[in-house]
Enzyme design. Sequence first.
Site: not given
Length: 696
Positions: A63, A104, A107, A127
């Site tokens: 992010a 992310g 991911e 995270e």
Amino acid sequence: MSEAASYTVRDGVAIVTMNNPPVNGLGSVLRPGIMDAIKKADADPAVGALVIIGSAKAFSGGADIREFNTPKMSVPPSLPEINESQDACCKPMIAAIGGFALGGGLELALGCHYRVALPKSQLGLPEVKLGLLPGSGGTQRLPRIVGAAQAVQMMTTGNSIAAEKALALGLVDEVVQGDLLEGAISFAKKLLEQKKGPRRIRDMTVKIDGDPKAFFEKARAEVGKAARGFPAPLEIVACVEAAVNKPFDEGRKEERQRFQSLVEGNESKALRHMFFAERQAAKIPDVPEDTPTRPIRSAAVIGAGTMGGGIAMSLVNAGIPVTIIEMKQDALERGMATIGKNYASTVSKGRLKQEEMDKRISLIRSSVRLDDAKDADIVIEAVFERMDVKQDIFRKLDSVMKPGAILATNTSTLDVNAIAGVTGRPQDVIGTHFFSPANVMRLLEVVRGAKTAKDVLATTLKLGKLIKKVPVVSGVCDGFIGNRMVEKYGQQSLFLIDEGCSPQQVDAAACKWGMAMGPLAMGDMAGLDIGWEIRKRRYLERPDFVYSKVGDRICELGRYGQKTGKGWYRYETGNRTPIPDPEVEKIISQYRKENDLKTREIADQEIVERLIYALVNEAAYILEEGIALRASDIDMVYLTGYGFPPYRGGPMFYADTIGLKNVLNSIQSFQSGYQGAVWKPAPLLVRLAQQGKTFN
Ligand code: NAD
């Protein structure tokens, strides 16, 4: 197509290149580009496969933190929507991972059907370090590809793994030697030749050793113990359990719910606050980031005692050569021997290589002549805490140091302006307040004098970061930010003893709440004589500052804490564990009797409130006086220098979560209690509480 994501086709392979420096954060400028490219490739009959690639340094850091708490965060498409389109794509999709794929970013790579990486690439889901869990399928996809045990390990520690390990675990399909894009394209062509299509992680089942129920019981026990107060690691375990026991979409739903509750919880908010507070602390309103700095190629440290030695180690650890100066040869030799011993102990623990130790020690020159400091770009004074001694040193430094050198003092309480005042160059004088042990503790209070030049401040902040500290700027006052507050905290701890608490009761309540150490054990560690000296000074200088004299009774018996084997507790040789001491109980009850003090049962909640709100109230004065620039700076001081629990975000952040009105109410009720006159609610606290506002 957005500029942040370019699209080309080569030999039937579509190439999506992410270009959103510095780390390819998956922000609002990048996400639509990735989504469009996937759709375009899927629809183009000339395309057989698709490669997603970033830069050599970063596939993606996840992010985009610059968009946190802004509306840009929710600009469509979201990362989960991109993941869905990856799953729906009927052509094989390959992530080409150069540098790091984190959060992310990983991911996104897990949404691809295959992954190739460079040998030096790092992959991880960090995270948990912000009190969160991977919220875009990470908890469901990672276990399906690396197995439950590895997934729990990676996600609950947040540590990343290197490409070779990722290859062994199946997280990466090939480590590319040479050019990453060429390697990824030839990997794609191989897939096409072998007629291999998409391989969706969502369709896989999770590998798990042995009985799943037993596995998760053990995982919960181990992770719960290490997590101490943090909810995210256990939530991650629960998500992995869902990945094992439930279909993918149900697991995703559970992940989303658990993610949401963590995002809204105070623990994650506190950790995110800390993350931003650290970055914020470096920003000084009237000293812009492009302020020129002075070069620091060498340093000198005056005094080779507890602090001087640790400061010298911090400097040479960052490769800055240091000249360390003492008054007498024997003190110098003692100091150098301590430095050698400290390094040797790190080597023996396997945390430092012998040759690295030798290299660092070779950067230290030692001398008994102040003159030998003269060529240093910065000199840091760490001699006895006495104004006359410090002023004498600064007069001498003024005459020997080259022009433009920075003259810093490590004083913990003295007036930096009065020290600067004896020199002809007060603009070059600054305070650098390290915390003990100086080579370990991250906090560095940078004390800005009335005349300190802007480039001197900017240079010192830069140096602080270079030596891996968290520099926080403080104005000049007695105790600066941290110690001025801790005095009120210590004052309350003694009043609590007057009123009936045992030292261990006070400490246990503070620790249970989350402090790394209770106030009395902390006193024993720092040396009770230090606080005693300050109190003796206060009795003369500030008779308004009331203390319980119970602390003096302990000191009068030569009980100075760990260094004398006895303080508020007793200590066995070579062991720092505090052991409750019946002798202390006797001293305390004798003191109470002589002073006619009535005792009562005090609940843990009151103990914690009195300790923490004492910090908060003083901090509000500090903020209003402009000694600290912002509330989050005060939080950083406590988080990095005083063992404040990260999941509570610092004293100011904690007060905000409790509600300033509630904090004020408690303080007002303390006013009618024992020694209530010391509780004077800070005007800023009163104002903010009345307006329903917060500090941060
Ligand atoms: P210390 O007594 O361990 O060391 C001081 C050293 O300075 C001694 O080795 C002494 O020989 C030397 N010295 C004294 N006068 C000198 C001179 N004229 N020239 C050269 N050397 C001289 O003290 P310390 O705990 O290292 O504290 C040093 C400073 O750091 C003090 O100002 C103290 O307030 C501050 N400080 C201490 C701590 C702590 O926890 N100990 C924390 C932060 C700041």
